[in-house]
Scaffold this motif. Structure first.
Motif, mmCIF file in Angstrom:
data_model
loop_
_atom_site.group_PDB
_atom_site.id
_atom_site.type_symbol
_atom_site.label_atom_id
_atom_site.label_comp_id
_atom_site.label_asym_id
_atom_site.label_seq_id
_atom_site.Cartn_x
_atom_site.Cartn_y
_atom_site.Cartn_z
ATOM 1 N N GLY A 1 0.795 -1.226 0.000
ATOM 2 C CA GLY A 1 0.000 0.000 0.000
ATOM 3 C C GLY A 1 0.823 1.270 0.000
ATOM 4 N N ARG A 2 2.148 1.151 0.081
ATOM 5 C CA ARG A 2 3.006 2.345 0.177
ATOM 6 C C ARG A 2 3.928 2.518 -1.028
ATOM 7 N N VAL A 3 3.954 1.525 -1.900
ATOM 8 C CA VAL A 3 4.804 1.589 -3.095
ATOM 9 C C VAL A 3 3.880 1.632 -4.316
ATOM 10 N N THR A 4 4.048 2.667 -5.124
ATOM 11 C CA THR A 4 3.159 2.833 -6.279
ATOM 12 C C THR A 4 3.346 1.713 -7.291
ATOM 13 N N ALA A 5 4.594 1.401 -7.579
ATOM 14 C CA ALA A 5 4.892 0.449 -8.653
ATOM 15 C C ALA A 5 6.154 -0.332 -8.315
ATOM 16 N N TRP A 6 6.176 -1.584 -8.692
ATOM 17 C CA TRP A 6 7.376 -2.417 -8.498
ATOM 18 C C TRP A 6 7.947 -2.862 -9.833
ATOM 19 N N ASP A 7 9.252 -2.721 -10.013
ATOM 20 C CA ASP A 7 9.933 -3.380 -11.123
ATOM 21 C C ASP A 7 10.082 -4.840 -10.705
ATOM 22 N N VAL A 8 9.100 -5.638 -11.059
ATOM 23 C CA VAL A 8 9.114 -7.044 -10.617
ATOM 24 C C VAL A 8 10.197 -7.809 -11.372
ATOM 25 N N ILE A 9 10.266 -7.555 -12.666
ATOM 26 C CA ILE A 9 11.243 -8.233 -13.520
ATOM 27 C C ILE A 9 12.139 -7.161 -14.118
ATOM 28 N N ASN A 10 13.435 -7.304 -13.918
ATOM 29 C CA ASN A 10 14.372 -6.306 -14.442
ATOM 30 C C ASN A 10 15.266 -6.940 -15.512
ATOM 31 N N GLU A 11 15.311 -6.305 -16.665
ATOM 32 C CA GLU A 11 16.215 -6.694 -17.752
ATOM 33 C C GLU A 11 16.100 -8.168 -18.123
ATOM 34 N N PRO A 12 14.900 -8.634 -18.476
ATOM 35 C CA PRO A 12 14.741 -10.068 -18.781
ATOM 36 C C PRO A 12 15.353 -10.504 -20.103
ATOM 37 N N PHE A 13 15.689 -9.564 -20.984
ATOM 38 C CA PHE A 13 16.265 -9.946 -22.277
ATOM 39 C C PHE A 13 17.785 -9.772 -22.278
ATOM 40 N N THR A 14 18.438 -10.481 -23.195
ATOM 41 C CA THR A 14 19.899 -10.377 -23.316
ATOM 42 C C THR A 14 20.268 -8.939 -23.689
#
Ligand code: XIL
Length: 354
Positions: A149-162
């Motif tokens: 409830g305190r974080v607007t958005a999460w980068d759940v997956i970062n840089e999934p491509f080569t």
């Protein structure tokens, strides 16, 4: 933030119209970016580091005076949050959250599953699918759940491509769990904070091309399957002179899928020695990026990667390049900040036509 909440009301359109006319003349470069961003209903964010947040008044003032959201540059990454298996260190993340909440700033969470900045126990451990799934569930559940409830958005997956290509990166997660690690992590994050906007964050996609196409295909598939993916982060680590013209059209491809987009890690690095003319030209590049976001109704904001040139990752990671952020090493505003102000000073699009 509070101002963003106001952005939808009728009174604000009046204020907005007034500001759009008045601010270009009246505002100095340091005045008004948070208000201007709120008028457009977008966030103007910045990546922050824990040490200067704790000990450097000027650093804090630049953040609260110029930005409406923060992203933790490092301290929410796995190596800091769970340095040993089962031992979570919340001191850094709490510092960022407390600072942001005291200043009325939004927080973007960065990052959950990535191939870099992993603790040794994870990177060098050998895990079967069941155990790795458990490790992932625990980490994502604890971290996202703590700040629910305190974080607007999460980068759940970062840089999934080569780095260059259009293939999924053979990272720890892919190697053990296969491609579905992406959907699985998104579901786990969604369970831990149903309100948070969940992102895939990537670099090298901003101007289109094979990598952007591959990310588009992945995003389309996830959306079709009803997986809780809400946004695409365009990292936007640019080189001066090579900022893509067609950023807005790349963004629109993704918003046409019903996703939001954000510029998540903007910097524009300049080769040394840096001239005044280059800094002026860089201002145009910052302006172009912010304008591109404003041109796309589903673009929720622009985050700059570093509070000032003295706190930027660029000199260390790209030797020979510098001056990538809107403030110099003494926190003096650079032409790039004026570029941002100019972009934000235009008349906002009325909500009905957005
Ligand atoms: C960088 C930080 O800025 C550095 O301080 C750190 O040493 C390495 O990571 N893509 C990302 C960010 O998603 O997390 C990276 O941040 C920059 C590239």
């Amino acid at each position: 933030m509070a101002l963003a909440v106001l952005a939808g009301c009728a009174t604000v359109s009046v204020v907005a119209a007034a500001l759009a006319v008045a601010l270009p003349e009246d505002g100095g470069p340091e005045s008004g970016t948070p208000v201007l961003a709120a008028v457009h209903g977008v966030d103007l964010g910045v990546a922050v580091a824990v040490e200067p947040l704790r000990g450097d008044d000027e650093y804090r003032d630049v953040v609260t005076g110029n930005y409406t959201s923060v992203t933790a540059e490092n301290t929410m990454k796995w190596e800091y949050v769970q340095p040993e298996r089962g031992r979570f260190d919340w001191s850094g993340p709490d510092t960022v959250m407390d600072f942001a909440e005291r200043g009325g700033l939004d927080v973007r969470g960065h990052t959950l599953l990535w191939h870099n900045q992993l603790p040794a126990w994870l990177e060098q451990g050998s895990f079967g699918p069941q155990e790795l799934r458990q490790v992932m569930r625990e980490h994502v559940g604890e971290l996202v759940g703590r700040y629910e409830g305190r974080v607007t958005a999460w980068d759940v997956i970062n840089e999934p491509f080569t780095d260059e290509g259009a293939e999924l990166r053979e990272n720890l997660w892919y190697g053990v769990l296969g491609e579905d690690y992406i959907a699985e992590a998104l579901w786990v994050a969604h369970e831990a904070d149903p309100e948070a906007r969940l992102y895939i964050n990537e670099f090298g996609i901003e101007g289109g091309g094979a990598k952007a196409d591959a990310l588009y295909a992945l995003a389309e598939d996830l959306v079709d399957r009803g997986v809780p993916l809400h946004g695409i982060g365009f990292q936007s680590h640019f080189v001066h002179g090579q900022v893509p013209e067609d950023l807005a059209s790349t963004m629109r491809r993704f918003t046409d899928l019903g996703l939001e987009v954000a510029v998540t890690e903007l910097d524009v690095r300049v080769p040394e020695p840096v001239t005044d003319a280059e800094l002026q030209a860089q201002a145009g590049e910052y302006r172009h990026v912010v304008e591109s976001c404003l041109d796309v109704p589903g673009c929720v904001g622009v985050t700059v990667w570093g509070v000032g040139d003295g706190h930027s990752w660029i000199p260390e990671w790209f030797p020979g390049y510098t001056a990538a952020t809107p403030f110099d090493e003494e926190y003096r505003p650079k032409p790039a900040l004026e570029g941002i102000v100019e972009a934000l000073s235009r008349r906002p699009t009325p909500p009905s036509s957005g």
